[in-house]
Design a protein around this motif. Structure first.
Motif, short mmCIF file in Angstrom:
data_model
loop_
_atom_site.label_atom_id
_atom_site.label_comp_id
_atom_site.label_asym_id
_atom_site.label_seq_id
_atom_site.Cartn_x
_atom_site.Cartn_y
_atom_site.Cartn_z
N VAL A 1 0.86 -1.17 0.00
CA VAL A 1 0.00 0.00 0.00
C VAL A 1 0.90 1.23 0.00
N GLN A 2 0.74 2.07 -0.99
CA GLN A 2 1.50 3.31 -1.04
C GLN A 2 0.53 4.45 -0.71
N GLU B 1 7.44 19.28 -2.08
CA GLU B 1 7.79 18.05 -1.38
C GLU B 1 6.56 17.38 -0.77
N ARG B 2 6.55 16.05 -0.85
CA ARG B 2 5.46 15.24 -0.27
C ARG B 2 6.07 14.06 0.46
N VAL B 3 5.41 13.62 1.50
CA VAL B 3 5.80 12.42 2.22
C VAL B 3 5.17 11.23 1.51
N LEU B 4 5.94 10.17 1.31
CA LEU B 4 5.43 8.94 0.71
C LEU B 4 5.60 7.81 1.71
N LEU B 5 4.56 7.01 1.88
CA LEU B 5 4.60 5.87 2.79
C LEU B 5 4.41 4.59 2.00
N ALA C 1 -6.09 11.42 1.79
CA ALA C 1 -4.81 10.81 1.40
C ALA C 1 -4.97 10.09 0.07
N PHE C 2 -3.90 10.08 -0.71
CA PHE C 2 -3.87 9.34 -1.97
C PHE C 2 -3.33 7.95 -1.65
#
Length: 173
Positions: free
Chosen positions: A89-90, A122-126, A149-150
């Motif tokens: 899951v991203q 800038e974005r945080v990616l999980l 959230a995307f």
């Protein structure tokens, strides 16, 4: 009448089994898929014989065809309920101020986090790798914290190493 009912149920059983077997094959469960294929072919042969013996009644062929489509739907639903395998899951939180990774880690999820560049900076990616059966639980957790959230999920055929939370049915490494 009983012939039509038999055709219907045999075909639904055959096609749902076939659909499930194909999905298991794609996911790498080859031995279970091979075992299931023996059931498939037996049920298929019985159903086809009944239909061929009753070709003088066109309704038999209609029931055979309709139950094929229903069997595909049943097979897909069955595979969805089994939820075998793993997913990745991203997640891209809607804002950098939302500490989604901290909240999810507290709940036992293993998360890899990094910075990326999006259209707005800038974005945080999980990235979260987990068992599919826990997918709806995770998606609900994300929805509760950050409804905007995307989120993208990917099926995983194989993995090695990493972290799986014990409370979520995995193992810790």
């Amino acid at each position: 009448m009983w012939t039509l009912v038999a055709i219907f149920f045999i075909q639904v059983i055959y096609v749902s089994s076939l659909t499930t077997r194909m999905i298991l094959t794609i996911r790498g469960y080859r031995y279970f898929a091979a075992l299931l294929s023996m059931v498939d072919i037996m049920v298929y042969t019985i159903g086809l014989k009944i239909v061929l013996d009753n070709l003088s009644k066109p309704i038999s062929l209609v029931v055979y065809c309709v139950s094929y489509g229903i069997g595909i739907l049943v097979g897909m639903k069955l595979e969805e309920k089994l939820a075998l395998g793993y997913i990745n899951v991203q997640v891209i939180p809607s804002s950098r101020e939302i500490s989604l990774s901290s909240i999810l880690r507290e709940k036992g999820y293993g998360i890899t986090q990094w910075m990326g560049e999006g259209m707005d900076g800038e974005r945080v990616l999980l990235s979260i790798t987990m068992q599919r059966r826990n997918q709806s639980q995770l998606l609900q957790e994300i929805e509760n914290v950050d409804p905007h959230a995307f989120v993208v999920t990917h099926d995983i055929k194989q993995y090695r190493g990493g972290f799986f939370a014990g409370q979520l049915g995995g193992n810790k490494k």
